[in-house]
Design an enzyme around this catalytic site. Structure first.
Site, short mmCIF file in Angstrom:
data_model
loop_
_atom_site.label_atom_id
_atom_site.label_comp_id
_atom_site.label_asym_id
_atom_site.label_seq_id
_atom_site.Cartn_x
_atom_site.Cartn_y
_atom_site.Cartn_z
N SER A 20 0.51 16.03 2.89
CA SER A 20 -0.51 16.59 2.05
C SER A 20 -0.43 17.05 1.20
CB SER A 20 -1.81 17.13 2.94
OG SER A 20 -2.58 17.21 2.18
N SER A 22 -2.50 19.01 -0.72
CA SER A 22 -3.68 19.50 -1.32
C SER A 22 -3.68 20.71 -0.80
CB SER A 22 -5.22 18.98 0.28
OG SER A 22 -5.18 17.36 -0.22
N LYS A 71 -11.56 8.95 7.56
CA LYS A 71 -12.59 9.61 6.50
C LYS A 71 -13.96 8.50 7.05
CE LYS A 71 -10.23 9.63 2.82
NZ LYS A 71 -9.82 9.62 0.81
N ASP A 107 -13.98 10.87 -3.06
CA ASP A 107 -12.88 9.92 -4.03
C ASP A 107 -13.64 9.08 -5.47
OD1 ASP A 107 -11.18 10.33 -2.93
OD2 ASP A 107 -12.16 9.34 -1.00
N GLY A 245 -2.23 7.85 -10.16
CA GLY A 245 -3.24 8.66 -9.86
C GLY A 245 -3.07 9.72 -8.87
P1 NDP Z 1 -5.54 0.82 3.09
O1 NDP Z 1 -4.54 0.86 4.69
O2 NDP Z 1 -7.00 1.46 3.54
O3 NDP Z 1 -6.10 -0.70 2.21
C1 NDP Z 1 -4.56 -1.32 1.75
C2 NDP Z 1 -4.92 -2.55 0.83
O4 NDP Z 1 -3.79 -2.29 0.62
C3 NDP Z 1 -4.90 -3.29 2.01
O5 NDP Z 1 -5.87 -4.36 0.77
C4 NDP Z 1 -3.87 -4.07 1.74
O6 NDP Z 1 -4.14 -5.90 2.24
C5 NDP Z 1 -3.24 -3.94 1.12
N1 NDP Z 1 -1.75 -3.95 1.23
C6 NDP Z 1 -1.46 -3.70 2.47
N2 NDP Z 1 0.21 -4.04 1.95
C7 NDP Z 1 0.21 -4.90 1.39
C8 NDP Z 1 0.70 -5.70 0.98
N3 NDP Z 1 2.53 -5.28 1.72
N4 NDP Z 1 1.00 -7.07 0.10
C9 NDP Z 1 -0.07 -7.30 0.07
N5 NDP Z 1 -1.31 -6.59 0.19
C10 NDP Z 1 -1.06 -5.39 1.04
O7 NDP Z 1 -5.10 1.54 2.32
P2 NDP Z 1 -5.66 2.71 1.41
O8 NDP Z 1 -6.97 2.27 0.62
O9 NDP Z 1 -5.64 4.19 2.27
O10 NDP Z 1 -4.88 3.67 0.58
C11 NDP Z 1 -4.30 2.77 -0.75
C12 NDP Z 1 -3.03 2.85 -1.33
O11 NDP Z 1 -4.05 3.57 -2.56
C13 NDP Z 1 -1.77 4.06 -0.96
O12 NDP Z 1 -1.16 3.77 -1.43
C14 NDP Z 1 -2.62 5.53 -0.61
O13 NDP Z 1 -1.46 6.28 -0.77
C15 NDP Z 1 -3.49 5.30 -2.41
N6 NDP Z 1 -4.36 6.57 -1.64
C16 NDP Z 1 -4.32 7.74 -4.27
C17 NDP Z 1 -5.52 8.12 -3.93
C18 NDP Z 1 -5.62 9.32 -4.93
O14 NDP Z 1 -6.18 10.13 -4.59
N7 NDP Z 1 -4.51 9.26 -6.04
C19 NDP Z 1 -6.78 8.72 -2.37
C20 NDP Z 1 -6.36 7.53 -2.05
C21 NDP Z 1 -5.84 6.30 -1.88
P3 NDP Z 1 -4.82 -6.51 3.45
O15 NDP Z 1 -6.19 -6.12 3.37
O16 NDP Z 1 -4.94 -8.14 3.57
O17 NDP Z 1 -4.26 -6.49 4.84
#
Ligand code: NDP
Length: 279
Positions: A20, A22, A71, A107, A245
């Site tokens: 993190s 933060s 969360k 967020d 991001g």
């Molecule tokens: P989740 O695990 O909740 O969701 C991930 C999503 O990505 C799902 O829809 C999943 O698809 C898809 N996915 C994962 N791997 C693949 C792949 N190989 N091919 C295609 N689709 C894929 O993650 P989060 O939503 O929490 O986070 C996503 C990203 O956002 C992370 O990298 C995180 O670090 C970043 N993030 C950045 C923030 C910021 O402040 N900038 C805040 C929060 C997150 P499926 O539904 O089909 O499994």
């Protein structure tokens, strides 16, 4: 400011949590403002979250952030949810309103601030969101609240459909270059909410045929490790506006800081601390 008997404690609960940024961002802010506060990272497994929040109440911890995987579970452990936390179904910030422990979500607002700061106004625009996981929920909510039309592209279409229904999005598409190619001309912006491109898989990117986006389109990547992902690099090479991001990370933190301290966050100091850590 030396830690002493008056030091106020805030922190983040996650599992894992040692990656993190933060603590770096918030402790830089406390130091810049001369506040006798400290921000710590606590590694709390899911089965001990309720105990950790009970501990927060007992110890008088002034505020917490929650990250993966806490969360959603934290929603049922607070006294009250803010309207946005309730709508998103996830809490990333806990703060005290008198004796009431409030669960909030910064967020969505943090994401929106980062877009606006980059000169992007999504109101009235058509935006394609890639992914349908935890972060996509906050992003789709933020975009819909602002008055954008949203489409979702995801590997698991059923998951995308559920999200689309919840926030009244326009439609869903497969996350697949061939399926997206003929659709992209209609979008004003794209937000990547998948981890594709994240360190250590820096050479990957979502299957997005960038050349098919209109010249005025913008591309935002929630991934901030690396700061410039392959997706953003390629979008930039096509002359598109890009938003990293880092802005969302910064602004969700700045908003949490303000909830806890009642003081304007020193955003420039926090941004510098993040950039130094990520450089
Ligand atoms: P989740 O695990 O909740 O969701 C991930 C999503 O990505 C799902 O829809 C999943 O698809 C898809 N996915 C994962 N791997 C693949 C792949 N190989 N091919 C295609 N689709 C894929 O993650 P989060 O939503 O929490 O986070 C996503 C990203 O956002 C992370 O990298 C995180 O670090 C970043 N993030 C950045 C923030 C910021 O402040 N900038 C805040 C929060 C997150 P499926 O539904 O089909 O499994």
């Amino acid at each position: 400011m030396p830690i002493d008997a008056h030091t106020q404690v805030v922190g983040v609960l996650g599992y894992p949590v040692r990656h993190s940024l933060s603590p770096t961002m918030h402790n830089a802010a406390f130091e810049a403002l001369g506040l006798n506060w400290v921000y710590l990272a606590f590694e709390v497994p899911p089965e001990r979250l309720a105990e950790a929040i009970a501990g927060m109440r007992a110890l008088g911890i002034r505020g917490l952030n929650l990250t993966i995987p806490h969360k959603e579970a934290a929603c049922s452990l607070v006294d009250r949810l803010t309207a946005q936390a309730e709508a998103i179904g996830a809490v990333n910030t806990l703060f005290w309103d008198g004796d009431t422990l409030v669960g909030d979500n910064t967020d969505a607002e943090g994401f929106l601030r980062s877009l606006l700061e980059a000169g992007v106004e999504p109101k009235g625009q058509r935006v394609l969101v890639l992914g349908a996981g935890g972060s996509a929920r906050a992003i789709v909510y933020a975009l819909r609240q602002r008055g954008a039309s949203v489409w979702l592209a995801n590997r698991n279409l059923q998951r995308a459909e559920q999200l689309a229904q919840r926030y009244d999005a326009e439609g869903v598409l497969p996350l697949d270059a061939a399926a997206l190619a003929p659709q992209l001309t209609r979008f004003d912006g794209v937000v990547n909410c998948t981890p594709l491109g994240m360190h250590p898989n820096e050479e990957t990117m979502p299957p997005l045929p960038i050349a098919n986006l209109p010249a005025h389109a913008w591309v935002c990547d929630l991934v901030y490790r690396p700061l410039e992902t392959r997706l953003l690099r390629e979008a930039h090479a096509h002359g598109l506006k890009t938003v990293s991001g880092l802005g969302m990370l910064l602004w969700q933190g700045a908003l949490a800081f303000e909830r806890w301290t009642g003081t304007s966050a020193p955003v420039a100091v926090m941004a510098r601390a993040l950039l130094e850590k990520l450089a």
